[in-house]
Design a protein around this motif. Sequence first.
Motif, PDB file in Angstrom:
ATOM      1  N   UNK A   1     -31.025 -45.935 -10.435  1.00 37.22           N
ATOM      2  CA  UNK A   1     -32.158 -46.849 -10.324  1.00 37.22           C
ATOM      3  C   UNK A   1     -32.502 -47.536 -11.645  1.00 37.22           C
ATOM      4  N   UNK A   2     -31.892 -47.076 -12.727  1.00 36.94           N
ATOM      5  CA  UNK A   2     -32.178 -47.635 -14.049  1.00 36.94           C
ATOM      6  C   UNK A   2     -31.199 -48.758 -14.352  1.00 36.94           C
ATOM      7  N   UNK A   3     -31.705 -49.876 -14.801  1.00 37.47           N
ATOM      8  CA  UNK A   3     -30.859 -51.000 -15.191  1.00 37.47           C
ATOM      9  C   UNK A   3     -30.541 -50.840 -16.690  1.00 37.47           C
ATOM     10  N   UNK A   4     -29.439 -50.177 -16.950  1.00 33.08           N
ATOM     11  CA  UNK A   4     -29.102 -49.798 -18.327  1.00 33.08           C
ATOM     12  C   UNK A   4     -28.769 -51.014 -19.183  1.00 33.08           C
ATOM     13  N   UNK A   5     -29.217 -50.952 -20.434  1.00 36.04           N
ATOM     14  CA  UNK A   5     -28.928 -52.018 -21.389  1.00 36.04           C
ATOM     15  C   UNK A   5     -27.428 -52.313 -21.456  1.00 36.04           C
ATOM     16  N   UNK A   6     -27.094 -53.591 -21.471  1.00 35.70           N
ATOM     17  CA  UNK A   6     -25.734 -54.021 -21.773  1.00 35.70           C
ATOM     18  C   UNK A   6     -25.819 -55.407 -22.406  1.00 35.70           C
ATOM     19  N   UNK A   7     -24.797 -55.785 -23.124  1.00 39.25           N
ATOM     20  CA  UNK A   7     -24.821 -57.048 -23.847  1.00 39.25           C
ATOM     21  C   UNK A   7     -24.474 -58.208 -22.910  1.00 39.25           C
ATOM     22  N   UNK A   8     -25.354 -59.203 -22.777  1.00 45.57           N
ATOM     23  CA  UNK A   8     -25.064 -60.361 -21.928  1.00 45.57           C
ATOM     24  C   UNK A   8     -23.875 -61.174 -22.458  1.00 45.57           C
ATOM     25  N   UNK A   9     -23.041 -61.632 -21.543  1.00 47.92           N
ATOM     26  CA  UNK A   9     -21.854 -62.422 -21.911  1.00 47.92           C
ATOM     27  C   UNK A   9     -21.768 -63.661 -21.031  1.00 47.92           C
ATOM     28  N   UNK A  10     -21.006 -64.634 -21.480  1.00 44.68           N
ATOM     29  CA  UNK A  10     -20.872 -65.893 -20.748  1.00 44.68           C
ATOM     30  C   UNK A  10     -20.087 -65.710 -19.453  1.00 44.68           C
ATOM     31  N   UNK A  11     -18.994 -64.954 -19.522  1.00 42.24           N
ATOM     32  CA  UNK A  11     -18.174 -64.710 -18.339  1.00 42.24           C
ATOM     33  C   UNK A  11     -18.677 -63.428 -17.677  1.00 42.24           C
TER      34      UNK A  11
ATOM     35  N   UNK B   1     -20.284 -51.867 -27.042  1.00 49.93           N
ATOM     36  CA  UNK B   1     -19.077 -52.665 -26.896  1.00 49.93           C
ATOM     37  C   UNK B   1     -18.980 -53.783 -27.926  1.00 49.93           C
ATOM     38  N   UNK B   2     -20.108 -54.194 -28.488  1.00 56.99           N
ATOM     39  CA  UNK B   2     -20.037 -55.119 -29.626  1.00 56.99           C
ATOM     40  C   UNK B   2     -19.356 -54.434 -30.805  1.00 56.99           C
ATOM     41  N   UNK B   3     -19.669 -53.169 -31.009  1.00 58.85           N
ATOM     42  CA  UNK B   3     -19.050 -52.419 -32.107  1.00 58.85           C
ATOM     43  C   UNK B   3     -17.556 -52.219 -31.861  1.00 58.85           C
ATOM     44  N   UNK B   4     -17.187 -52.003 -30.604  1.00 57.44           N
ATOM     45  CA  UNK B   4     -15.767 -51.845 -30.281  1.00 57.44           C
ATOM     46  C   UNK B   4     -15.033 -53.167 -30.482  1.00 57.44           C
ATOM     47  N   UNK B   5     -15.603 -54.251 -29.931  1.00 58.80           N
ATOM     48  CA  UNK B   5     -14.956 -55.559 -30.052  1.00 58.80           C
ATOM     49  C   UNK B   5     -14.842 -55.994 -31.507  1.00 58.80           C
ATOM     50  N   UNK B   6     -15.832 -55.614 -32.313  1.00 53.31           N
ATOM     51  CA  UNK B   6     -15.807 -55.966 -33.731  1.00 53.31           C
ATOM     52  C   UNK B   6     -15.005 -55.005 -34.584  1.00 53.31           C
ATOM     53  N   UNK B   7     -14.374 -54.009 -33.943  1.00 54.05           N
ATOM     54  CA  UNK B   7     -13.543 -53.021 -34.638  1.00 54.05           C
ATOM     55  C   UNK B   7     -14.325 -52.259 -35.701  1.00 54.05           C
ATOM     56  N   UNK B   8     -15.593 -52.004 -35.417  1.00 53.60           N
ATOM     57  CA  UNK B   8     -16.433 -51.236 -36.348  1.00 53.60           C
ATOM     58  C   UNK B   8     -16.403 -49.753 -36.028  1.00 53.60           C
ATOM     59  N   UNK B   9     -15.889 -49.376 -34.857  1.00 48.65           N
ATOM     60  CA  UNK B   9     -15.790 -47.970 -34.483  1.00 48.65           C
ATOM     61  C   UNK B   9     -14.360 -47.669 -34.062  1.00 48.65           C
ATOM     62  N   UNK B  10     -14.008 -46.391 -34.089  1.00 45.01           N
ATOM     63  CA  UNK B  10     -12.632 -45.988 -33.808  1.00 45.01           C
ATOM     64  C   UNK B  10     -12.553 -45.122 -32.555  1.00 45.01           C
ATOM     65  N   UNK B  11     -11.361 -45.085 -31.939  1.00 47.43           N
ATOM     66  CA  UNK B  11     -11.183 -44.236 -30.755  1.00 47.43           C
ATOM     67  C   UNK B  11     -11.406 -42.771 -31.098  1.00 47.43           C
ATOM     68  N   UNK B  12     -11.803 -42.014 -30.080  1.00 45.07           N
ATOM     69  CA  UNK B  12     -12.088 -40.590 -30.243  1.00 45.07           C
ATOM     70  C   UNK B  12     -11.036 -39.768 -29.503  1.00 45.07           C
ATOM     71  N   UNK B  13     -10.549 -38.743 -30.163  1.00 52.10           N
ATOM     72  CA  UNK B  13      -9.649 -37.782 -29.520  1.00 52.10           C
ATOM     73  C   UNK B  13     -10.519 -36.698 -28.881  1.00 52.10           C
ATOM     74  N   UNK B  14     -10.764 -36.831 -27.594  1.00 49.35           N
ATOM     75  CA  UNK B  14     -11.671 -35.890 -26.929  1.00 49.35           C
ATOM     76  C   UNK B  14     -11.086 -34.478 -26.865  1.00 49.35           C
TER      77      UNK B  14
ATOM     78  N   UNK C   1     -16.889 -57.354 -19.591  1.00 48.84           N
ATOM     79  CA  UNK C   1     -18.081 -58.075 -19.185  1.00 48.84           C
ATOM     80  C   UNK C   1     -19.305 -57.661 -19.972  1.00 48.84           C
ATOM     81  N   UNK C   2     -19.272 -56.532 -20.625  1.00 51.97           N
ATOM     82  CA  UNK C   2     -20.452 -56.072 -21.369  1.00 51.97           C
ATOM     83  C   UNK C   2     -20.334 -56.310 -22.856  1.00 51.97           C
ATOM     84  N   UNK C   3     -19.260 -56.883 -23.330  1.00 48.94           N
ATOM     85  CA  UNK C   3     -19.113 -57.170 -24.758  1.00 48.94           C
ATOM     86  C   UNK C   3     -19.893 -58.418 -25.112  1.00 48.94           C
ATOM     87  N   UNK C   4     -20.073 -58.687 -26.389  1.00 53.06           N
ATOM     88  CA  UNK C   4     -20.887 -59.825 -26.791  1.00 53.06           C
ATOM     89  C   UNK C   4     -20.250 -61.138 -26.385  1.00 53.06           C
ATOM     90  N   UNK C   5     -18.960 -61.193 -26.294  1.00 50.93           N
ATOM     91  CA  UNK C   5     -18.247 -62.337 -25.748  1.00 50.93           C
ATOM     92  C   UNK C   5     -17.012 -61.786 -25.078  1.00 50.93           C
TER      93      UNK C   5
END
Length: 386
Positions: A352-362, A100-113, A9-13
């Motif tokens: 109490x903070x409305x944290x930034x997230x990317x608006x999506x249609x669904x 999440x735009x970066x994740x959906x666009x495959x611009x970033x990679x998973x992290x081994x914590x 729900x927080x991705x660009x689409x």
Amino acid sequence: MTNLLKSCTAAIACLSFATQVTAAEPLKALGKGEGAISIVAWAGYIERGETDKNYDWVTGFEKETGCKVSVKTAATSDEMVSLMNEGGFDLVTASGDASLRLIAGKRVQPINTDLIPSFKNVDQRLQNGAWYTVGGVHYGVPYLWGPNVLMYNTDAFKDKAPTSWNVVFEEETLPDGKSNKGRVQAYDGAIYIADAAMYLMAHKPDLGIKDPYELTEDQYKAALDLLRGQRKLISRYWHDAMIQIDDFKNEGVVASGSWPFQVNLLQADKQKIASTFPDEGVTGWADTTMLHADSEHPNCAYMWMEHSLQAKVQGDAAAWFGAVPSVPTACKGNELMGDTGCATNGFDHFDKIKFWKTPVAKCATQSECVPYHRWVSDYIGVIGGR
């Protein structure tokens, strides 16, 4: 709803994350540093003592690891996404409207914590944040978080903090007897539409806005109408923190949404500046250090992510920016932060903070919402007088 769908729900689409975000294999073991690392970051996030010698969490890292740090400052989340799309960087300190735009666009990679021992010290409220975790896979490590405050000139407001965002959205006479027209600013980023929506949540409840990032066509139109009216008051749409600082010092600006970073620097310069949380609430950011999918220096990048979670680094960075550290132990015993710094910067106001997230249609709260690409084009129109 599953964590996967919540993240979607927080991705660009609302792409099919199950197929679209196929987690690549994260680094299995830490190797020798490559000698360099490049980071896209918000202003004030990566300091080496050049502005103030007391704030330096780069020099020691370079000496210890041999990884030379270079930084590209970005002024908006859209700029960060663009830079990461272009490539050539290792890390980015991405806010929730970019991660999440970066994740959906495959611009970033998973992290081994497992390769980041200090990840276990991260605030439990952040360890599996939906803005950087997809299907249980982490795509970064938390850095700092905090509010977008209302910064104001204490002379203009006669040392009485404004209680509402109306001082930047509606034309009115300020306590100094002068109009606010031409003396206020707004953020030069499409995500600022959410600030208008948040204001309307309080002042026009009949619109039925439940989430300022999830707007129906009618709610969205109301937010744009408010912003078009605001344009008549605006002296500048700001995105460069240092230019905003200069505008408050030299150009007669007396009120604007801002970051604690600017407030801190202006107060350190003995300017008559303060900040407040208005009654309508605030938007904010929870930022994640994310590794580029094609990083040329992954070992140095992992070393930096571990370094960034050290309590002293977290405390120093939070003190400099006016943010909240992602590692709670940084809240005590840090000379620069002080034992009350975390409370002052909002540690107890996370919910109490409305944290930034990317608006999506669904979207989750409405049947259909206006997606982010519309926010971008329409906000450009607002700024341009359309």
